[in-house]
Enzyme design. Structure first.
Site, PDB file in Angstrom:
ATOM      1  N   GLN A 172      35.593 -38.228  80.591  1.00 33.75           N
ATOM      2  CA  GLN A 172      36.481 -38.412  81.939  1.00 33.75           C
ATOM      3  C   GLN A 172      38.145 -38.925  81.683  1.00 33.75           C
ATOM      4  O   GLN A 172      38.223 -38.832  82.346  1.00 33.75           O
ATOM      5  CB  GLN A 172      35.666 -39.441  83.003  1.00 33.75           C
ATOM      6  CG  GLN A 172      35.077 -38.876  83.151  1.00 33.75           C
ATOM      7  CD  GLN A 172      34.330 -37.328  84.327  1.00 33.75           C
ATOM      8  OE1 GLN A 172      35.307 -37.372  84.491  1.00 33.75           O
ATOM      9  NE2 GLN A 172      33.726 -37.505  84.011  1.00 33.75           N
ATOM     10  N   THR A 219      26.818 -22.137  63.726  1.00 33.27           N
ATOM     11  CA  THR A 219      28.199 -20.713  63.703  1.00 33.27           C
ATOM     12  C   THR A 219      28.921 -21.436  64.664  1.00 33.27           C
ATOM     13  O   THR A 219      28.113 -21.699  66.531  1.00 33.27           O
ATOM     14  CB  THR A 219      27.679 -19.469  64.837  1.00 33.27           C
ATOM     15  OG1 THR A 219      27.198 -18.846  62.910  1.00 33.27           O
ATOM     16  CG2 THR A 219      28.734 -18.592  64.460  1.00 33.27           C
ATOM     17  N   CYS A 272      24.331 -35.522  87.869  1.00 34.85           N
ATOM     18  CA  CYS A 272      23.369 -35.813  86.902  1.00 34.85           C
ATOM     19  C   CYS A 272      21.955 -36.187  87.620  1.00 34.85           C
ATOM     20  O   CYS A 272      20.707 -36.108  87.901  1.00 34.85           O
ATOM     21  CB  CYS A 272      23.228 -36.409  85.537  1.00 34.85           C
ATOM     22  SG  CYS A 272      24.138 -35.789  84.531  1.00 34.85           S
TER      23      CYS A 272
HETATM   24  C1  LIG Z   1      30.031 -35.667  82.113  1.00 33.36           C
HETATM   25  C2  LIG Z   1      30.423 -35.947  81.242  1.00 33.36           C
HETATM   26  C3  LIG Z   1      29.356 -36.520  80.120  1.00 33.36           C
HETATM   27  C4  LIG Z   1      28.680 -35.456  80.295  1.00 33.36           C
HETATM   28  O1  LIG Z   1      29.207 -34.089  79.173  1.00 33.36           O
HETATM   29  P1  LIG Z   1      28.678 -32.585  79.158  1.00 33.36           P
HETATM   30  O2  LIG Z   1      29.212 -31.952  78.398  1.00 33.36           O
HETATM   31  O3  LIG Z   1      27.924 -32.224  80.487  1.00 33.36           O
HETATM   32  O4  LIG Z   1      27.283 -32.731  78.150  1.00 33.36           O
HETATM   33  C5  LIG Z   1      29.433 -37.474  79.346  1.00 33.36           C
HETATM   34  N1  LIG Z   1      29.717 -38.690  79.830  1.00 33.36           N
HETATM   35  C6  LIG Z   1      30.368 -38.729  80.709  1.00 33.36           C
HETATM   36  C7  LIG Z   1      31.433 -39.902  81.209  1.00 33.36           C
HETATM   37  C8  LIG Z   1      30.577 -37.537  81.317  1.00 33.36           C
HETATM   38  O5  LIG Z   1      31.575 -37.638  83.015  1.00 33.36           O
END
Ligand SMILES: *Cc1c(COP(=O)(O)O)cnc(C)c1O
Length: 404
Positions: free
Chosen positions: A179, A237, A327
């Site tokens: 983030q 890959t 999530c």
């Molecule tokens: C979205 C997010 C993830 C996960 O990333 P993905 O690419 O969706 O697996 C991990 N940590 C934080 C703080 C996130 O906001």
């Protein structure tokens, strides 16, 4: 109806410049980057260019960047790879109660496998006490994992101070910077970071690509086996188009960091001030110090109403926001972040996150401020809690929200 997207912390649209950068790799430049012939050479150059672009955004060297499939993979790799490589030295990891599930669930799996995990608490504003961190360190501690910025509240953690503590005790330091990257300055040297994770789709690159910075000389057990890609750190890959897109997104982020911060911060503050002045009985979740929050994030609880029903009602006006993290929504459990901050449970249920992006406009924010106060009031008028609070004495929930 016009669509207003205020859920950038969940994912972001692919930027046009990023898509342009990617398209040749779905057309004529189809080679396998490991091939020695012209077709391979065409695309291996693109990988190395992207590695430089990612490295440059975080002040790393290109050789320290490994491409992965997403942020979650990066977090898994950092934690599992470190714990396994250092298992002779110790079995203890320190993290926080407010991490993303990619870290929390990985730690939980490690606990099942016999490792010990300390989950540092946060205060009611979601802030960490670094004295607690130092107290938690033991001779067996091999890894500290603290996110750079929280996806739900936007709180930015004191990463440089944590890096100093990790260095003092010679403990490996991992940060989930998914983030933070592209929103605030991120410098792995200044903050003494060993492992840092980036995800493409949070910064205008596509879904399904990410990167992990691994400080030169850092021992880690490999957990994706196969070919020799990524200097034997991660077999498979490479997603060439996605990686080229991630590189471009990082380049844009470097160029635009200052203007992005200024612009998005002003819009977020406009939203925050507008909600505060137009909607009574709300609670801000996260630190009240705006400088210590991501410039694009605002998390508010609207007393007496459910976050989910507010979201559905905003959706009817074309406004996309989020309750808890993407999530966990769909479950009735309030978010673990609100829980860790001891937000009262009905307020935790009404927590709503607005996260802005580079495409957000002032007109969109003003439209939200037109729609939101009346929507909240309409839902409150239908809420038994709200009416109970106004007619009956002695209802504990109502008393709690009235004290806000
Ligand atoms: C979205 C997010 C993830 C996960 O990333 P993905 O690419 O969706 O697996 C991990 N940590 C934080 C703080 C996130 O906001």
């Amino acid at each position: 109806m016009k669509h207003i997207y205020l859920d950038y912390n969940a994912t972001s649209p692919v930027r046009p410049e990023v898509l342009e950068t990617m398209l040749p790799f779905y057309r004529e430049q189809f080679g396998n980057p490991s091939s020695v012939h012209w077709a391979g050479r065409q695309v291996s150059g693109a990988l190395e260019k992207a590695r430089e672009q990612v490295a440059s955004l975080i002040n790393a060297s290109p050789a320290e960047i490994v491409f992965v499939s997403c942020g979650s993979e990066g977090d898994n790799m950092a934690i599992k790879g470190t714990l396994d490589a250092l298992k002779d030295r110790g079995n203890h990891i320190i993290t926080t109660a407010v991490e993303h599930p990619a870290v929390l669930e990985t730690c939980a799996a490690m606990e099942k496998a016999g490792y010990e995990v300390t989950y540092l608490p946060v205060d009611k504003n979601g802030e960490l006490d670094l004295a607690e961190l130092e107290k938690a360190i033991t001779a067996k501690t091999v890894l500290i994992s603290v996110m750079w910025a929280n996806n739900e509240t936007g709180n930015i953690y004191p990463i440089e101070e944590i890096g100093r503590i990790a260095k003092k005790y010679n403990i490996r330091f991992h940060t989930d910077a998914v983030q933070a990257v592209g929103k605030v300055p991120v410098d792995v040297q200044k903050a003494n970071i060993d492992l840092l994770v980036i995800s493409g789709h949070k910064i205008g690159a596509p879904k399904g690509v990410g990167a992990i910075y691994i400080r030169r000389g850092t021992r880690m057990t490999q957990f994706m086996h196969g070919g020799h890609q990524e200097r034997n750190r991660r077999a498979g890959t490479q997603n060439v188009a996605g990686i080229a897109g991630l590189g471009k997104a990082c380049e844009l982020a470097s160029q635009e960091l200052v203007s992005y911060y200024r612009r998005v911060r002003a819009l977020r503050d406009r939203l925050e001030d507008g909600i505060s002045s137009q909607v009574p009985e709300i609670k801000l979740n996260g630190t009240p110090f705006r400088d210590r929050r991501l410039p694009n994030t605002l998390n508010v609880s609207f007393a007496y109403i459910e976050g989910e029903s507010l979201l559905l009602n905003l959706d009817m006006f074309g406004i996309a926001a989020s309750s808890g993290s993407a999530c966990t929504s769909g479950s009735l459990e309030p978010s673990h972040v609100m829980g860790a901050m001891c937000v009262e449970v009905t307020l935790a249920h009404s927590s709503t996150r607005f996260s802005l992006g580079p495409e957000t406009t002032a007109e969109e924010i003003d439209h939200v401020l037109d729609v939101l106060p009346t929507t909240v009031q309409r839902l409150r008028d239908m809420s038994p809690l709200y009416n109970c609070g106004r007619t009956a004495e002695g209802c504990e929930t109502c008393e709690t929200v009235r004290r806000l």
